[in-house]
Design an enzyme around this catalytic site. Structure first.
Site, PDB file in Angstrom:
ATOM      1  N   HIS A 215     -55.323 -45.752 -61.329  1.00 41.84           N
ATOM      2  CA  HIS A 215     -56.520 -45.397 -61.843  1.00 41.84           C
ATOM      3  C   HIS A 215     -56.442 -43.865 -62.102  1.00 41.84           C
ATOM      4  O   HIS A 215     -56.865 -43.308 -63.272  1.00 41.84           O
ATOM      5  CB  HIS A 215     -57.656 -45.688 -60.810  1.00 41.84           C
ATOM      6  CG  HIS A 215     -59.124 -45.114 -61.280  1.00 41.84           C
ATOM      7  ND1 HIS A 215     -60.025 -45.682 -61.945  1.00 41.84           N
ATOM      8  CD2 HIS A 215     -59.524 -43.865 -61.214  1.00 41.84           C
ATOM      9  CE1 HIS A 215     -60.975 -44.990 -61.989  1.00 41.84           C
ATOM     10  NE2 HIS A 215     -60.803 -43.818 -61.693  1.00 41.84           N
ATOM     11  N   GLU A 216     -56.086 -43.169 -61.118  1.00 38.20           N
ATOM     12  CA  GLU A 216     -55.959 -41.615 -61.307  1.00 38.20           C
ATOM     13  C   GLU A 216     -55.160 -40.923 -62.170  1.00 38.20           C
ATOM     14  O   GLU A 216     -55.341 -40.301 -63.104  1.00 38.20           O
ATOM     15  CB  GLU A 216     -55.779 -41.044 -59.910  1.00 38.20           C
ATOM     16  CG  GLU A 216     -56.723 -41.198 -58.845  1.00 38.20           C
ATOM     17  CD  GLU A 216     -58.298 -40.815 -59.084  1.00 38.20           C
ATOM     18  OE1 GLU A 216     -58.301 -39.929 -60.035  1.00 38.20           O
ATOM     19  OE2 GLU A 216     -58.847 -41.571 -58.442  1.00 38.20           O
ATOM     20  N   HIS A 219     -56.721 -40.823 -65.591  1.00 35.69           N
ATOM     21  CA  HIS A 219     -57.177 -39.547 -65.739  1.00 35.69           C
ATOM     22  C   HIS A 219     -56.192 -38.531 -66.202  1.00 35.69           C
ATOM     23  O   HIS A 219     -56.490 -37.742 -67.112  1.00 35.69           O
ATOM     24  CB  HIS A 219     -58.115 -38.892 -64.628  1.00 35.69           C
ATOM     25  CG  HIS A 219     -59.328 -39.893 -64.120  1.00 35.69           C
ATOM     26  ND1 HIS A 219     -60.356 -40.260 -65.327  1.00 35.69           N
ATOM     27  CD2 HIS A 219     -59.616 -40.480 -62.998  1.00 35.69           C
ATOM     28  CE1 HIS A 219     -61.135 -40.947 -64.811  1.00 35.69           C
ATOM     29  NE2 HIS A 219     -60.923 -41.080 -63.412  1.00 35.69           N
ATOM     30  N   HIS A 225     -63.884 -42.261 -67.522  1.00 39.33           N
ATOM     31  CA  HIS A 225     -64.375 -43.642 -66.839  1.00 39.33           C
ATOM     32  C   HIS A 225     -64.758 -44.514 -68.112  1.00 39.33           C
ATOM     33  O   HIS A 225     -65.168 -44.218 -68.893  1.00 39.33           O
ATOM     34  CB  HIS A 225     -65.281 -43.238 -65.724  1.00 39.33           C
ATOM     35  CG  HIS A 225     -64.586 -42.735 -64.579  1.00 39.33           C
ATOM     36  ND1 HIS A 225     -65.260 -41.770 -63.616  1.00 39.33           N
ATOM     37  CD2 HIS A 225     -63.537 -43.181 -63.607  1.00 39.33           C
ATOM     38  CE1 HIS A 225     -64.646 -41.558 -62.799  1.00 39.33           C
ATOM     39  NE2 HIS A 225     -63.493 -42.212 -62.570  1.00 39.33           N
TER      40      HIS A 225
END
Length: 463
Positions: A215-216, A219, A225
């Site tokens: 997930h990170e 970014h 998101h």
């Protein structure tokens, strides 16, 4: 910036009557204020806008509710507060992380990374493997490649920290902010920080290091998101005891930045067996005489002259659609399929999403703002009326006038006798509506207005 006591005073003394806090309890005020300040720039916007405090607060609440697929009320209702109290990524949900035409991205496709330190809860080899697997999530669907370096600082640096660690995003040891990352760029750009006080794991307990890292890294590569609850980039922590498959929404958005992989790898994940007892489907629709069932990232097309359904990944035919639909229906009079997810609708003709889609269901169909999703939909071929089922109610829409019929919503059970459960899926075949609740189907005769047969979904697959 307004302090919390001053903000409470402003709410109490203001003549503006918007009920931002339904129960008025200070604890709920503090929860919502801190959350919106941290993830929705509430404090900065309070300074920048010369408007009533309640108005800014309600605007931010609506923004948060829209992203999370909640009922958009502008109030800190119980459902919104529950969402705020779930574990989540520490990256804000608003600018500078908004996806725009100039969204930050790496200008090269080969990136290096380094690991500064480790968590005491996992062996080093397990940490390194989790990070490698997280990189593969993104390299499998893009031209990006990643290489670990040891003698220098990589483009992306992984590190574990406690408390204030010099980046204006301090950890506090709570489950509400366990990791964050930075957009591509120099300095901190691309770096991933984990809370050292969390118990990181390689299983379903606490926080799974692989899942959080994947997930990170989204970014780190430039993604904001997602409002798709099934997406890796959804803000809340959603890992469960499951095989990981990258959601189509994640794939579409990362490929919009970097393009597809020159050597695409078939995504992993088992194909559902339609003959399994109790199998439920995400959505169903007819299409040019066939019936199509959708489950996860697959579709099953039932063709009358074939003994078994055709089974393929959804993105093989419709690569620009999100995964895991809520509902779908065929508007045969305009030769369109319409797919629903949350409060969005996609209109498709053959393999192409039509220009201007997705649209929100409120502006396109005229639903009230408190309708946040569609459970099932079907267009009656003879009348051109489309029935939208939400919980135990339904709306009726006229495809010819492109407007909602007056007098709706109505109770489903009143107009469709015997359909007493929530409608999960529905389609028309011949003179019948086929209603589904979980794995049970009811054949509803449109002429007699009665159920004349019941069974399960496996009857469509010659099981």
């Amino acid at each position: 910036m307004h302090s919390l006591p001053l903000l409470l005073l402003l709410w109490g003394s203001s003549s503006y009557s918007l009920p931002v806090f339904q129960d008025g309890r200070r604890q709920n005020v503090e929860t919502a204020w801190k959350y919106l300040e941290k993830y929705y720039n509430l404090g900065k916007d309070m300074q920048a806008k010369n408007v009533n405090a309640k108005e800014v607060m309600a605007e931010k609440l609506r923004e948060m509710q829209q992203l999370f697929g909640l009922k958009v009320t502008g109030n800190s209702d119980p459902e919104t507060l529950r969402a705020m109290r779930k574990p989540r990524c520490g990256v804000p949900d608003v600018a500078p992380y908004a996806i725009t035409h100039n969204n930050p991205r790496w200008t090269k496709t080969h990136l290096t990374y380094s690991i500064l330190n480790y968590t005491p809860y996992l062996p080093r080899a397990v940490v390194e493997d989790a990070i490698e697997r997280a990189f593969r999530v993104w390299s499998d669907v893009t031209p990006l490649t990643f290489e670990r370096v040891f003698d220098e600082e990589g483009d992306i640096v992984f590190s574990f920290h406690r408390g204030d660690h010099g980046d204006s995003k301090p950890f506090d040891g709570s489950i509400y902010h366990f990791a964050h990352a930075f957009l591509p760029g120099p300095g901190l750009g691309g770096n991933v920080h984990y809370d050292l006080d969390q118990k990181w794991t390689d299983n379903n307990e606490n926080f799974n290091l692989f899942y959080v890292t994947a997930h990170e890294l989204g970014h780190s590569l430039g993604l904001s998101h997602s409002n798709d609850e099934e997406a890796l980039m959804f803000p809340s922590y959603t890992w469960g005891n499951k095989d990981f498959v990258l959601n189509q929404d994640d794939i579409n958005r990362i490929q919009a930045l970097y393009g597809p992989s020159p050597n695409p790898i078939q995504p992993t994940g088992s194909t559902p067996n339609p003959c399994n007892s109790g199998l439920t489907f995400d959505a169903m629709t007819t299409y040019r005489g066939d019936v199509i069932f959708f489950k996860d990232r697959f579709y099953f097309r039932v063709i009358s002259f074939l003994p078994e359904p055709l089974i393929n990944p959804i993105d093989l035919i419709w690569p620009n659609l999100p995964g895991k639909f809520d509902a779908a229906y065929e508007a045969s009079m305009v030769d369109e399929l319409r797919f629903f997810k949350g409060n969005k609708v996609w209109a498709v003709r053959e393999k192409s999403v039509l220009r201007g889609f997705p649209r929100d269901i409120h502006s396109f169909f005229g639903f009230p703002s408190d309708v946040t999703h569609i459970d099932a939909a079907v267009c009656e071929e003879k009348t051109g009326k489309t029935y939208f089922f939400v919980d135990h109610m339904y709306w009726r829409y006229d495809e010819n006038t492109r407007s909602m019929d007056p007098g709706y919503p109505r109770l489903t059970a009143e107009d469709f006798p015997g359909i007493n459960d929530k409608v999960d899926d529905v389609f028309q075949k011949g003179g019948n509506f086929y209603f589904f609740h979980q794995s049970i189907q009811h054949r509803f005769n449109l002429h007699t207005r009665r159920i004349d047969d019941s069974g399960d979904s496996r009857t469509w697959f010659n099981c």
